[in-house]
Structures are given as C-alpha cells and as structure tokens.
Design a protein around this motif. Structure first.
Motif, PDB file in Angstrom:
ATOM      1  N   ALA A 175       2.875   0.532  -5.858  1.00 26.30           N
ATOM      2  CA  ALA A 175       1.513   0.103  -5.556  1.00 26.30           C
ATOM      3  C   ALA A 175       1.442  -0.586  -4.199  1.00 26.30           C
ATOM      4  N   GLU A 176       2.470  -1.346  -3.862  1.00 20.21           N
ATOM      5  CA  GLU A 176       2.501  -2.006  -2.554  1.00 20.21           C
ATOM      6  C   GLU A 176       2.647  -0.986  -1.431  1.00 20.21           C
ATOM      7  N   MET A 177       3.414   0.076  -1.670  1.00 20.29           N
ATOM      8  CA  MET A 177       3.532   1.129  -0.661  1.00 20.29           C
ATOM      9  C   MET A 177       2.187   1.823  -0.457  1.00 20.29           C
ATOM     10  N   ALA A 178       1.466   2.065  -1.546  1.00 13.66           N
ATOM     11  CA  ALA A 178       0.148   2.687  -1.433  1.00 13.66           C
ATOM     12  C   ALA A 178      -0.797   1.790  -0.643  1.00 13.66           C
ATOM     13  N   ALA A 179      -0.711   0.472  -0.872  1.00 16.23           N
ATOM     14  CA  ALA A 179      -1.555  -0.463  -0.127  1.00 16.23           C
ATOM     15  C   ALA A 179      -1.196  -0.471   1.352  1.00 16.23           C
ATOM     16  N   LEU A 180       0.069  -0.244   1.668  1.00 16.53           N
ATOM     17  CA  LEU A 180       0.487  -0.183   3.070  1.00 16.53           C
ATOM     18  C   LEU A 180      -0.155   1.001   3.793  1.00 16.53           C
ATOM     19  N   MET A 181      -0.423   2.096   3.063  1.00 17.34           N
ATOM     20  CA  MET A 181      -1.143   3.216   3.667  1.00 17.34           C
ATOM     21  C   MET A 181      -2.484   2.742   4.218  1.00 17.34           C
ATOM     22  N   ASP A 182      -3.187   1.929   3.417  1.00 21.24           N
ATOM     23  CA  ASP A 182      -4.470   1.402   3.863  1.00 21.24           C
ATOM     24  C   ASP A 182      -4.306   0.466   5.053  1.00 21.24           C
ATOM     25  N   SER A 183      -3.260  -0.364   5.010  1.00 21.65           N
ATOM     26  CA  SER A 183      -3.039  -1.319   6.095  1.00 21.65           C
ATOM     27  C   SER A 183      -2.785  -0.610   7.422  1.00 21.65           C
ATOM     28  N   ILE A 184      -1.992   0.467   7.383  1.00 19.66           N
ATOM     29  CA  ILE A 184      -1.691   1.204   8.608  1.00 19.66           C
ATOM     30  C   ILE A 184      -2.919   1.959   9.092  1.00 19.66           C
ATOM     31  N   GLU A 185      -3.628   2.611   8.173  1.00 19.87           N
ATOM     32  CA  GLU A 185      -4.807   3.376   8.568  1.00 19.87           C
ATOM     33  C   GLU A 185      -5.863   2.481   9.214  1.00 19.87           C
ATOM     34  N   ALA A 219      -1.556  -3.113  24.396  1.00 20.88           N
ATOM     35  CA  ALA A 219      -1.640  -4.159  23.380  1.00 20.88           C
ATOM     36  C   ALA A 219      -1.144  -3.603  22.058  1.00 20.88           C
ATOM     37  N   TRP A 220      -0.588  -4.489  21.246  1.00 23.20           N
ATOM     38  CA  TRP A 220      -0.043  -4.093  19.948  1.00 23.20           C
ATOM     39  C   TRP A 220      -1.106  -4.187  18.870  1.00 23.20           C
ATOM     40  N   PHE A 221      -1.013  -3.280  17.918  1.00 22.97           N
ATOM     41  CA  PHE A 221      -1.803  -3.423  16.711  1.00 22.97           C
ATOM     42  C   PHE A 221      -1.091  -4.402  15.787  1.00 22.97           C
ATOM     43  N   GLU A 222      -1.848  -4.994  14.897  1.00 26.48           N
ATOM     44  CA  GLU A 222      -1.266  -5.997  14.003  1.00 26.48           C
ATOM     45  C   GLU A 222      -0.130  -5.381  13.182  1.00 26.48           C
ATOM     46  N   PRO A 223       0.963  -6.122  13.012  1.00 24.03           N
ATOM     47  CA  PRO A 223       2.125  -5.582  12.294  1.00 24.03           C
ATOM     48  C   PRO A 223       1.887  -5.560  10.788  1.00 24.03           C
ATOM     49  N   VAL A 224       2.791  -4.893  10.088  1.00 27.37           N
ATOM     50  CA  VAL A 224       2.804  -4.947   8.627  1.00 27.37           C
ATOM     51  C   VAL A 224       4.052  -5.698   8.180  1.00 27.37           C
ATOM     52  N   VAL A 225       3.963  -6.307   7.021  1.00 27.64           N
ATOM     53  CA  VAL A 225       5.094  -7.038   6.453  1.00 27.64           C
ATOM     54  C   VAL A 225       5.590  -6.271   5.243  1.00 27.64           C
ATOM     55  N   TYR A 268       4.683  -1.564  14.960  1.00 30.34           N
ATOM     56  CA  TYR A 268       4.872  -0.117  14.896  1.00 30.34           C
ATOM     57  C   TYR A 268       3.877   0.677  15.733  1.00 30.34           C
ATOM     58  N   ALA A 269       2.790   0.039  16.207  1.00 31.89           N
ATOM     59  CA  ALA A 269       1.736   0.780  16.891  1.00 31.89           C
ATOM     60  C   ALA A 269       1.328   0.073  18.180  1.00 31.89           C
ATOM     61  N   LEU A 270       1.259   0.840  19.263  1.00 28.49           N
ATOM     62  CA  LEU A 270       0.925   0.315  20.579  1.00 28.49           C
ATOM     63  C   LEU A 270      -0.157   1.179  21.213  1.00 28.49           C
ATOM     64  N   TYR A 271      -1.141   0.531  21.834  1.00 27.03           N
ATOM     65  CA  TYR A 271      -2.182   1.248  22.572  1.00 27.03           C
ATOM     66  C   TYR A 271      -1.969   1.029  24.064  1.00 27.03           C
ATOM     67  N   ILE A 272      -2.092   2.103  24.843  1.00 25.87           N
ATOM     68  CA  ILE A 272      -1.939   2.035  26.295  1.00 25.87           C
ATOM     69  C   ILE A 272      -3.193   2.595  26.951  1.00 25.87           C
ATOM     70  N   LEU A 284       9.110   3.771   7.935  1.00 28.82           N
ATOM     71  CA  LEU A 284       9.341   2.333   7.838  1.00 28.82           C
ATOM     72  C   LEU A 284       9.979   1.923   6.520  1.00 28.82           C
ATOM     73  N   THR A 285       9.753   2.703   5.467  1.00 32.72           N
ATOM     74  CA  THR A 285      10.214   2.294   4.135  1.00 32.72           C
ATOM     75  C   THR A 285      11.405   3.086   3.617  1.00 32.72           C
ATOM     76  N   HIS A 286      11.810   4.134   4.312  1.00 36.45           N
ATOM     77  CA  HIS A 286      12.974   4.913   3.924  1.00 36.45           C
ATOM     78  C   HIS A 286      14.016   4.823   5.032  1.00 36.45           C
ATOM     79  N   HIS A 287      15.259   4.815   4.646  1.00 40.93           N
ATOM     80  CA  HIS A 287      16.326   4.715   5.628  1.00 40.93           C
ATOM     81  C   HIS A 287      16.868   6.104   5.968  1.00 40.93           C
ATOM     82  N   ALA A 288      16.832   6.444   7.242  1.00 37.63           N
ATOM     83  CA  ALA A 288      17.361   7.724   7.698  1.00 37.63           C
ATOM     84  C   ALA A 288      17.965   7.550   9.080  1.00 37.63           C
ATOM     85  N   ASP A 289      18.759   8.513   9.489  1.00 35.61           N
ATOM     86  CA  ASP A 289      19.362   8.486  10.821  1.00 35.61           C
ATOM     87  C   ASP A 289      18.355   9.058  11.815  1.00 35.61           C
ATOM     88  N   GLY A 290      17.825   8.206  12.662  1.00 34.81           N
ATOM     89  CA  GLY A 290      16.792   8.630  13.600  1.00 34.81           C
ATOM     90  C   GLY A 290      15.462   8.024  13.230  1.00 34.81           C
TER      91      GLY A 290
END
Length: 374
Positions: A25-35, A67-73, A81-85, A174-180
């Motif tokens: 449920a917290e991961m689903a809420a993070l979708m909203d936070s990023i969007e 400028a950076w967008f607000e981070p997620v915890v 994770y997000a930058l605007y130029i 951000l939530t899964h560990h992978a090489d790259g």
C-alpha cells in the motif's frame, strides 16, 4: 567553465531479495507522490557545464537554471530523483544498431541527433542524484510562481501520459535493487519537438527513445522511435534482449459474463511462477475495464493502481504492489475482479473490441494455458 561528468554504467541484470521495508500500500501511495511531485522553489541551482551520459546518449547544459522536485522518503531514506532544467543545452542520441539508425531517420531525417534543447525533466537513480547535488552551486534565489508553474506544467508532460509508465518505472528503480540505474530525460528540442530518452535496466530492451505527439483534446501519446537492448548487434534476437520477467504466467482461470449490451464482468485468476524476487508487477488491461479488487490465493488484498489513457493503450495500465518480495520458484495466484464494456452489439451481432486485453496480460512473450467459462 566547469564541466561535470556523471557516467552511469549498465551491466547484466542482478536482482537481490533485499528490498525496502515498506508495504504494498505504501508503494502504491508512492506512485501518487511521484506523479504529483511539486518543485522546491528553494533548490534553484546553476546547471552550466552539466553533462549526463548513458547508453548512446548525452545531455550537456550550457546555461540556465535548474531546481529539484520534492524528494520521496522510502523506509526512512530520502531520495532525490527528479530535476527540471530551463535554459540552453545540447541533446545527443546515436543508436548503435543499424536498424535503429534507420528508425531515427524516419522521424528526424538523421540517423543521429545533436539538437539544441530549451528545457528538460530528468528522472534518475540515487547515485546520479547524489553526484549532481554535490557538485551543483546555488543560484542564490528562489523560484517565482511563473517558473514554478512552468516547471510543473512541463513535468506533467512526462508523468501524465502513457498510463503513468514512467512514474512506475522510476518507482521500480527506487524500490528494487538491480545493477544499473534508470535514467529518463524528457526534453523540448528547438527543432524536433518533445522527445524522451529512457534507459531502464529492468526492461529487456533497456534503451528506448520516443517522440511526443500532442494536440489538446485530440491526441497525446508517445510514439516509440527506437527500442533495443544493450549490446544489440542488429540481429532481431539481440535487439530484443534477454527476458527479465519477474513472473512466468502458467494458467488463467476466467469466469466471466457479457450481457446483451456488451458489459463484461469477470473474475480472472492468474497462476504464475516467480522468476525474480520482485515487489511489483505491471499488466496490460483493456482501457474500458475497471478493476474492483485484487487479492492473493488466501483472499488477502493486493495493493494496486489502475490508470487509463485514451490516446495510448500500448502501455501497461494495471500495477500490483506486494508486501513481500515474490519468492523465486514459488507458485503464486492472483485474482482480479473487473468490469466494463468490451463489446458493441448491432442487430444481435457482437463486435468484441477487447482483443487479448480483456484479462490482465503480463508482457508479450509469456504464453499460458486458459480455462474459460462464460
């Protein structure tokens, strides 16, 4: 002029079972936070000299502001994770495979790009963000409302279409560990319109380059221009890369009904085998279908997000989030209850518009057996 180089290397896919200690449920809420992330007016910096490089791609910034967008915890860890130029720079893209060079030429009259851009939004992983934050210098000011609206509006061009695919891809990174690490660059070219480059280590074709077509109220979609795997030689199998599926679909058990008006109601059970310890899954599902609930074999609810995009249905629109990683080799059952209009009737003839997407389909290379009752 100071030049900053951020080199991001991609290797073989490596996944471990250690994922962030958050619920589905917290991961689903993070979708909203990023969007819906908002830009932080106090993070204005000077990006001059910034160079981002990735597979067959480079972005160089000559002048402007960022400028950076607000981070997620996530599990008490803060992630930028997000930058605007906004300003001036050069975007370069030169696909390696010959067939992809031809594809690029069809859209841009050139087999490689070296174009000026005026603004960009960048989604990135932790190491790239940390390197940028360490090297950037403050501009000594805050954004005014006009600049905030400019950045937010442009960011929505990336997060608001394609069934939130780029939002999900970033969350997965951000939530899964992978090489790259994932890198997504959505840029407005002086000549060529809006384009999107993405490198995603979780995709079998890690490199994707798209062009954004939009006409308010009429069309709004990303057209894939190039898509290929790292190390592709031009042979079809190498272009498609190797499978990185988290599950193997084994069997569908579908109990459904369609009334005389084309309304569909279904209880669709998927039995699958876990190939990787993933925390989330993405499925294709017909645009007209609403998801009522998703549960596991014990009847325990599985958190999900459902998105619709009227102009672009070639992207997944159903995302599931699990409380614990799927155990490799174990068999898992997922039950999806959904309803919607998937057929039209005319003179007692039914015209089914759903094709193969009236059940939650995982990927394009995942055959399964079916038991169907209507």
């Amino acid at each position: 002029m100071r030049t900053m180089y951020i080199l991001i290397f991609a290797g073989m896919m490596v996944v471990t079972e250690s994922c962030w200690g958050i619920s589905g449920a917290e991961m689903a809420a993070l979708m909203d936070s990023i969007e819906n992330c908002q830009i932080d007016p106090a993070t204005v910096s000077n990006p001059s000299g910034l160079v981002l490089t990735k597979q067959d791609f480079a972005l160089q910034v000559d002048s402007g502001w960022c400028a950076w967008f607000e981070p997620v915890v996530i599990d008490s860890v803060t992630h930028y994770y997000a930058l605007y130029i906004s300003g001036h720079g050069i975007l370069q893209f030169a696909p390696t495979p010959k067939v992809e060079k031809g594809q690029l030429s069809r859209f841009f009259d050139s087999d490689s790009l070296n174009r000026e851009f005026t603004e960009a939004v960048i989604f990135m992983g932790d190491s790239a963000a940390a390197a940028l934050r360490q090297r950037m210098t403050s501009a000594g000011r805050k954004l005014d409302k006009r600049d905030v609206d400019l950045a937010s509006g442009f960011k929505e061009g990336l997060t608001g279409f394609a069934n939130r695919w780029h939002v999900y891809a970033l969350l997965r990174s951000l939530t899964h560990h992978a090489d790259g690490e994932l890198l997504t660059v959505y840029a407005n070219l002086k000549k060529g319109g809006k384009v999107c480059y993405q490198f995603d280590p979780w995709e079998r074709e890690e490199v994707q380059f798209s062009k954004h077509y939009e006409m308010i109220g009429y069309l709004d979609y990303l057209e894939t221009v190039c898509s290929y795997a790292v190390g592709a030689t031009g042979i079809e199998t190498s272009l498609n890369g190797t499978s990185k599926d988290i599950i193997k679909a084994v069997h569908y058990d579908i109990d459904a009904s369609i009334d005389r008006k084309g309304a569909f109601v279904g209880a669709e059970q998927l039995t699958c085998t876990a190939l990787m310890p993933g925390r989330s899954l993405n499925f294709y599902l017909h645009e007209e279908l609403e998801v009522d609930s998703v549960s596991d074999q014990s009847g325990v609810a599985i958190a999900f997000k459902r998105y619709h995009h009227v102009f672009d249905n070639w992207w997944p629109g159903l995302y599931l989030f699990f409380d614990n990683p799927l155990a490799v080799g174990d068999t898992t059952t997922i039950m999806v209850y959904c309803h919607g209009k998937i057929a039209e009737s005319d003179l007692d003839f039914f015209y089914v518009t759903a094709g193969a997407s009236w059940y939650p389909r995982y990927g394009f290379f995942n055959p399964a057996t079916f038991s169907m009752k209507f």
